[in-house]
Motif scaffolding. Structure first.
Motif, PDB file in Angstrom:
ATOM      1  N   HIS A 143       0.804  -1.226   0.000  1.00 44.32           N
ATOM      2  CA  HIS A 143       0.000   0.000   0.000  1.00 44.32           C
ATOM      3  C   HIS A 143       0.839   1.278   0.000  1.00 44.32           C
ATOM      4  O   HIS A 143       0.285   2.366   0.188  1.00 44.32           O
ATOM      5  CB  HIS A 143      -0.941  -0.005   1.206  1.00 44.32           C
ATOM      6  CG  HIS A 143      -1.887  -1.166   1.222  1.00 44.32           C
ATOM      7  ND1 HIS A 143      -2.992  -1.249   0.407  1.00 44.32           N
ATOM      8  CD2 HIS A 143      -1.863  -2.318   1.941  1.00 44.32           C
ATOM      9  CE1 HIS A 143      -3.631  -2.391   0.630  1.00 44.32           C
ATOM     10  NE2 HIS A 143      -2.960  -3.066   1.557  1.00 44.32           N
ATOM     11  N   SER A 144       2.134   1.156  -0.127  1.00 45.56           N
ATOM     12  CA  SER A 144       2.981   2.350  -0.192  1.00 45.56           C
ATOM     13  C   SER A 144       4.226   2.044  -1.000  1.00 45.56           C
ATOM     14  O   SER A 144       4.517   0.879  -1.307  1.00 45.56           O
ATOM     15  CB  SER A 144       3.383   2.799   1.224  1.00 45.56           C
ATOM     16  OG  SER A 144       4.505   2.063   1.682  1.00 45.56           O
ATOM     17  N   GLN A 145       4.949   3.103  -1.334  1.00 40.60           N
ATOM     18  CA  GLN A 145       6.239   2.959  -2.005  1.00 40.60           C
ATOM     19  C   GLN A 145       7.384   3.421  -1.097  1.00 40.60           C
ATOM     20  O   GLN A 145       8.505   3.637  -1.559  1.00 40.60           O
ATOM     21  CB  GLN A 145       6.247   3.785  -3.301  1.00 40.60           C
ATOM     22  CG  GLN A 145       5.345   3.226  -4.384  1.00 40.60           C
ATOM     23  CD  GLN A 145       5.733   1.809  -4.786  1.00 40.60           C
ATOM     24  OE1 GLN A 145       6.907   1.518  -5.023  1.00 40.60           O
ATOM     25  NE2 GLN A 145       4.735   0.924  -4.863  1.00 40.60           N
ATOM     26  N   LEU A 146       7.102   3.565   0.191  1.00 43.84           N
ATOM     27  CA  LEU A 146       8.104   4.052   1.142  1.00 43.84           C
ATOM     28  C   LEU A 146       9.167   2.978   1.397  1.00 43.84           C
ATOM     29  O   LEU A 146       8.854   1.788   1.505  1.00 43.84           O
ATOM     30  CB  LEU A 146       7.435   4.445   2.458  1.00 43.84           C
ATOM     31  CG  LEU A 146       6.436   5.599   2.381  1.00 43.84           C
ATOM     32  CD1 LEU A 146       5.759   5.811   3.725  1.00 43.84           C
ATOM     33  CD2 LEU A 146       7.132   6.887   1.931  1.00 43.84           C
ATOM     34  N   ARG A 147      10.402   3.432   1.541  1.00 42.98           N
ATOM     35  CA  ARG A 147      11.522   2.516   1.790  1.00 42.98           C
ATOM     36  C   ARG A 147      11.811   2.352   3.279  1.00 42.98           C
ATOM     37  O   ARG A 147      12.033   1.250   3.755  1.00 42.98           O
ATOM     38  CB  ARG A 147      12.785   3.041   1.090  1.00 42.98           C
ATOM     39  CG  ARG A 147      12.757   2.991  -0.409  1.00 42.98           C
ATOM     40  CD  ARG A 147      13.993   3.682  -1.002  1.00 42.98           C
ATOM     41  NE  ARG A 147      15.234   3.185  -0.417  1.00 42.98           N
ATOM     42  CZ  ARG A 147      15.899   2.122  -0.866  1.00 42.98           C
ATOM     43  NH1 ARG A 147      15.433   1.444  -1.919  1.00 42.98           N
ATOM     44  NH2 ARG A 147      17.034   1.749  -0.300  1.00 42.98           N
ATOM     45  N   ALA A 148      11.839   3.489   3.995  1.00 43.72           N
ATOM     46  CA  ALA A 148      12.290   3.455   5.390  1.00 43.72           C
ATOM     47  C   ALA A 148      11.484   2.498   6.268  1.00 43.72           C
ATOM     48  O   ALA A 148      12.071   1.744   7.059  1.00 43.72           O
ATOM     49  CB  ALA A 148      12.277   4.858   5.977  1.00 43.72           C
ATOM     50  N   PRO A 149      10.142   2.478   6.186  1.00 45.56           N
ATOM     51  CA  PRO A 149       9.402   1.536   7.035  1.00 45.56           C
ATOM     52  C   PRO A 149       9.725   0.072   6.737  1.00 45.56           C
ATOM     53  O   PRO A 149       9.790  -0.754   7.651  1.00 45.56           O
ATOM     54  CB  PRO A 149       7.939   1.854   6.718  1.00 45.56           C
ATOM     55  CG  PRO A 149       7.946   3.225   6.160  1.00 45.56           C
ATOM     56  CD  PRO A 149       9.238   3.352   5.434  1.00 45.56           C
ATOM     57  N   VAL A 150       9.951  -0.244   5.451  1.00 51.27           N
ATOM     58  CA  VAL A 150      10.298  -1.619   5.065  1.00 51.27           C
ATOM     59  C   VAL A 150      11.640  -2.016   5.681  1.00 51.27           C
ATOM     60  O   VAL A 150      11.798  -3.098   6.248  1.00 51.27           O
ATOM     61  CB  VAL A 150      10.332  -1.755   3.534  1.00 51.27           C
ATOM     62  CG1 VAL A 150      10.806  -3.149   3.125  1.00 51.27           C
ATOM     63  CG2 VAL A 150       8.964  -1.469   2.943  1.00 51.27           C
ATOM     64  N   LEU A 151      12.607  -1.122   5.560  1.00 48.86           N
ATOM     65  CA  LEU A 151      13.923  -1.387   6.148  1.00 48.86           C
ATOM     66  C   LEU A 151      13.826  -1.534   7.662  1.00 48.86           C
ATOM     67  O   LEU A 151      14.469  -2.404   8.261  1.00 48.86           O
ATOM     68  CB  LEU A 151      14.896  -0.261   5.791  1.00 48.86           C
ATOM     69  CG  LEU A 151      15.256  -0.116   4.306  1.00 48.86           C
ATOM     70  CD1 LEU A 151      16.098   1.145   4.094  1.00 48.86           C
ATOM     71  CD2 LEU A 151      16.011  -1.340   3.821  1.00 48.86           C
ATOM     72  N   SER A 152      13.007  -0.688   8.289  1.00 48.10           N
ATOM     73  CA  SER A 152      12.866  -0.725   9.743  1.00 48.10           C
ATOM     74  C   SER A 152      12.299  -2.053  10.218  1.00 48.10           C
ATOM     75  O   SER A 152      12.767  -2.621  11.212  1.00 48.10           O
ATOM     76  CB  SER A 152      11.973   0.436  10.209  1.00 48.10           C
ATOM     77  OG  SER A 152      11.777   0.401  11.596  1.00 48.10           O
ATOM     78  N   VAL A 153      11.293  -2.577   9.512  1.00 50.89           N
ATOM     79  CA  VAL A 153      10.709  -3.866   9.891  1.00 50.89           C
ATOM     80  C   VAL A 153      11.759  -4.971   9.847  1.00 50.89           C
ATOM     81  O   VAL A 153      11.748  -5.897  10.665  1.00 50.89           O
ATOM     82  CB  VAL A 153       9.524  -4.215   8.958  1.00 50.89           C
ATOM     83  CG1 VAL A 153       9.078  -5.659   9.154  1.00 50.89           C
ATOM     84  CG2 VAL A 153       8.359  -3.284   9.218  1.00 50.89           C
ATOM     85  N   GLN A 154      12.688  -4.836   8.916  1.00 48.41           N
ATOM     86  CA  GLN A 154      13.752  -5.838   8.765  1.00 48.41           C
ATOM     87  C   GLN A 154      14.983  -5.509   9.611  1.00 48.41           C
ATOM     88  O   GLN A 154      16.056  -6.057   9.395  1.00 48.41           O
ATOM     89  CB  GLN A 154      14.149  -5.933   7.298  1.00 48.41           C
ATOM     90  CG  GLN A 154      13.075  -6.520   6.394  1.00 48.41           C
ATOM     91  CD  GLN A 154      12.760  -7.957   6.746  1.00 48.41           C
ATOM     92  OE1 GLN A 154      11.755  -8.241   7.390  1.00 48.41           O
ATOM     93  NE2 GLN A 154      13.619  -8.886   6.357  1.00 48.41           N
TER      94      GLN A 154
END
Length: 889
Positions: free
Chosen positions: A769-780
């Motif tokens: 639902h988004s194209q944001l990078r930072a939240p994806v990296l944070s989850v990992q």
């Protein structure tokens, strides 16, 4: 100390003819009361009156410093001179002439110092909290007036004809120079030792006003009790035992350090940083009390010896205390600016002990060393013991204490990069490496983490600069108060339109360490030609600088550190406001995780009292940013805003901290002035006169989390943003569209960081639902900084390094390159999953990428090793509902 010395110098030459000493004493106490109390109320006004002069002399720093010193000296001169006269004048009272002088001076000195203990504890522990500086100053004045009144009443009971002989004293051959030099030396050494002790103790205890008060009280108690003990020494003994006492002080200086009871780090503590006053008192007693007690015995003995030569009590007391206080004025300066920076605290302690031993030799004569006398035997034995102690001294002990101070911060595998013992603090720079490159640095100051370049910290530190620059893109100059590790300064230097950046810090060592922070994609901002540095305290800088700024921001130390409170008061914010240009913006740190809710509100009230259009901003944690402007904040010019976001270096830097589009700036909004008004209704602001509104109380993290979550909850946050008059009047219209996602992402990241969450559920939302990078990296458990290092490391390797694989997987997911992420995870599967979450992630990605059969096969293969729990049940259910996945079994 210089004022006390002047008072003692007057006493050394003063003669009281028909004036009754107690009435003179009453007058002196009244002067102390009037001038001391006036200083409390008058100093802030004096600063305002002198501001035009300070600004006129700003470009003549030497003259400015002379003016500051002279002004400080003069305003303190009257009360301290009167204080210096009180004890010598009191000793001239005829009633006391009937008693042995040595006993009288020791008893008065002891009780006077114990009164200082009571005053320090009462002032810090109760009066400051209850009545603030005005009430404490008035209480002290009332006590001085009470002492004056009692003295005046007793003066009426003196025989009418009593008078002192007229004595004019002058320094000549009969002057006991040896004793006076000993008085000078002991004063310098003991006050220098206080500075050294306090520096050493700060490796373990909190640098708070309560801690300083406790340590001071222990020192004064030792001196006071030593003075009382001296009153019991027989008349003929003092001169004989003086060398022995000085040697005992020398040995005590070393032994109390060697046998210092190193505190044990508690299991749930992240650092020593001891705040419990009983524990601070215990450690202070072990380190300082023995030498303080012996020093309390020494001064009355020296005064008695001088009185034997000069006869007049007031003159001998004044002369001895004159030399002692001159030494006490010089000692801390030498310790602070010479010994500690050049030798360090341990070598300074050793040198002080040797100096005490040298004073012992100075007081000796030939007969003192006679083996036929018990005193001579004792002196020789003590001298040999001292030499043996110097020989066996553990000269590497200081490294143990430095290691203890930094050990809690080495839990993340950080290593010591550099250590500096400066004039005011002990600094240790720690470096955490990743893939053979520096990942982040931490600046440990004494016993606490002052600042660092951790990616999580960089989020708010860089926003101190980028938030006001985005709203005022035409800014030409900026002022940064407190340098830290240079993160905010680095952000400012990324703006090519900024012409000047002034940076102020009280510590020269902080600037000296700026070159220690190196690494991939990092440059030292102090090398930028637009940067000027000033070693100065922020308050005086704001008061004296004639220049005005487009942006003023601050990266101050943790709030509960002694002195930091004065960077958060309403008066300080007024100084910031005055140095802004019209329309200029100020931002300042508000770490609500370090404060109680009431303390946060007191700071917000102080800030809003100065900045009428104050607002609060935050990423996804409890490190908030207060922002205000001088006058109305107008919408920035659209062309300038576009130019700001088109600048490649700034846009890249903003993306590294999670601000990937201009609209995401809107998702930082927390509250505006109307909301601040509402929550601080009835709250008194933090003020210079009431600094204890910022207490030593431990923050309630649960309450801080609840307070923060109230403002991060998506629907409420969006409603406050859209209804805010500040947003409607000042915020760029283009940044006000499609904000639901940004506020939702902030809330989810806040929950995840503060209390944990379903990581795969969060990841699914971010990816789909988004194209944001930072939240994806944070989850990992990654970030842009880690990813850059991992990619660089991978380029140097012939195959995918196992240690870099998690970050490379996170990077592939952030790019939405699912095949690349699947390939990396399959490599991990062949190696054997080291993290069970990778197993679940691969199953999820198979489904997301349309390979449901592969997901089912992998799930069936690992079914026997999977422990079923709520997460597994949730995952199978979600995959079944979304992709038609058939769970194993």
């Amino acid at each position: 100390m210089a004022g006390l010395a002047l008072g003692s110098a007057i006493a050394a030459r003063l003669s009281l003819r028909r004036v009754r000493p107690l009435r003179v004493y009453a007058g002196l106490e009244s002067i102390v009361a009037v001038f001391g109390c006036t200083l409390v109320f008058g100093l802030p006004l004096l600063g305002e009156w002198l501001r035009p002069i300070f600004q006129a002399l700003w470009h003549h720093q030497q003259l400015l410093n002379i003016l500051r010193f002279s002004t400080s000296f003069l305003v303190l001169l009257f009360p301290t001179t009167a204080m210096g006269l009180t004890l010598p004048v009191l000793l001239e009272d005829p009633f006391l002439h009937r008693r042995r002088f040595g006993c009288v001076i020791a008893a008065f000195y002891g009780f006077n110092t114990l009164g200082g203990v009571a005053g320090a504890l009462l002032g810090e522990g109760y009066l400051m909290r209850r009545f603030g500086l005005p009430g404490t100053g008035l209480t002290a004045a009332c006590l001085s007036f009470a002492a004056a009144g009692i003295a005046w009443l007793f003066a009426g009971t003196e025989p009418a004809g009593t008078q002192a002989n007229r004595l004019q004293f002058s320094l000549n051959k009969q002057t006991p120079w040896k004793l006076l030099l000993v008085s000078l030396g002991t004063g310098a050494l003991f006050l220098g030792l206080e500075v050294i002790w306090f520096r050493f103790m700060r490796l373990y205890v909190a640098s708070s006003s309560t801690a300083f008060c406790t340590m001071l009280a222990v020192v004064l108690a030792g001196i006071g009790l030593g003075g009382l003990a001296a009153s019991a020494i027989p008349t003929a003994t003092p001169r004989k035992i003086m060398p022995l006492l000085l040697l005992l002080v020398a040995m005590g200086t070393l032994l109390s350090y060697v046998f210092f009871p190193v505190p044990v780090l508690q299991g749930d503590s992240k650092a020593f940083h001891i705040e419990s006053w009983p524990e601070i008192a215990r450690l202070s007693f072990a380190l300082m009390f023995p030498v303080a007690f012996l020093s309390g015995i020494l001064l009355p003995i020296i005064v008695s010896g001088v009185q034997d030569e000069l006869k007049n009590r007031m003159n001998s007391t004044g002369l001895t205390i004159l030399f002692n206080t001159v030494g006490a004025a010089v000692g801390p300066i030498l310790a602070c600016f010479v010994l500690l920076p050049w030798l360090g605290f341990q070598s300074s302690l050793i040198l002080s002990a040797i100096a005490y031993a040298a004073l012992a030799l100075l007081t000796c004569d030939k007969q003192t060393w006679s083996l036929r006398r018990p005193g001579g035997i004792a002196l020789i034995l003590l001298g040999l013991c001292f030499l043996l102690l110097l020989t066996l001294f553990p000269y590497r002990r200081n490294e143990t204490h430095f290691e203890n101070a930094r050990r809690p911060f080495e839990a993340d595998q950080s290593v010591l990069q550099k250590k500096i013992e400066g004039s005011a603090d002990t600094f240790q720079v720690l470096r955490r490496d990743l893939f053979g490159e520096p990942y982040y640095y931490r600046l440990v100051t004494n016993a606490y983490s002052m600042s660092g370049t951790h990616p999580r910290s960089q989020r708010y530190m860089r926003l101190f600069a980028y938030l006001p620059l985005a709203l005022r893109p035409q800014s030409e100059n900026a002022l940064l108060l407190c340098y830290g590790v240079g993160v905010t300064a680095d952000a400012f230097t990324h703006d090519p339109r900024l012409k000047h950046l002034d940076i102020v810090d009280t510590s020269k060592e902080v600037f000296d360490l700026a070159g220690s922070y190196t690494g991939f994609e990092y440059s030292n901002p102090l090398r930028d030609s637009r940067v000027r540095t000033f070693v100065q305290d922020a308050r005086f800088f704001l008061q004296a600088i004639p220049e005005r700024y487009d942006v003023i921001t601050g990266e101050p130390p943790p709030l509960k550190i002694a002195g930091t409170v004065n960077l958060y008061t309403q008066q300080f914010f007024e100084l910031m406001h005055n140095r802004l240009k019209d329309g200029g913006i100020a931002t300042f740190w508000l770490p609500i995780s370090e404060l109680t809710t009431n303390e946060s509100k007191a700071i917000l009230r102080a800030f809003h009292n100065v900045f009428a259009n104050a607002s609060v901003w935050a990423t996804c944690d409890l490190e908030w940013i207060m922002m205000g402007s001088k006058g109305p904040l107008h919408r920035p010019d659209q062309a300038l805003v576009w130019e700001f976001w088109s600048e490649a270096t700034m846009r890249y830097d903003l993306a590294r901290i999670g601000i990937e589009s201009p609209e995401q700036m809107s998702g930082l909004f927390v509250m505006d002035s109307d909301e601040i008004d509402r929550i601080t209704d009835g709250v008194e602001p933090l003020s210079d006169f009431y600094p204890k509104r910022l207490s030593d109380a431990h923050p309630d993290l649960k309450a801080a989390y609840q307070f923060g979550h109230h403002y991060f909850e998506t629907r409420r946050a969006l409603r406050r943003f859209l209804s805010s008059s500040f947003i409607k009047e000042s915020w760029p219209v283009e940044w006000q569209k499609s904000l639901d996602l940004f506020f939702l992402v902030r809330e989810m990241r806040f929950r995840s960081e503060m209390s944990g969450s379903n990581w795969l559920d969060d990841l699914d939302l971010y990816l789909r639902h988004s194209q944001l990078r930072a939240p994806v990296l944070s989850v990992q458990n990654s970030d842009e900084f880690r990813l850059a290092l991992a990619e660089k490391f991978s380029e140097r390797s012939h195959s995918v390094p196992a240690e870099a694989s998690p970050d490379l997987i996170a990077g592939a997911l952030a790019r939405r390159d699912f095949p690349a992420a699947i390939q990396l995870l399959e490599t991990e599967k062949d190696r054997g999953f080291s993290n069970i979450n990778d197993f679940f992630l691969l199953i999820y990605l198979y489904c997301l990428n349309g390979s449901v059969e592969k997901a089912e096969a992998l799930a069936s293969t690992g079914a026997g090793s999977i422990q079923k729990d709520w997460f597994v049940d949730w995952l199978w259910g979600e995959l079944q509902a979304q992709f038609g996945f058939h769970p194993p079994g």
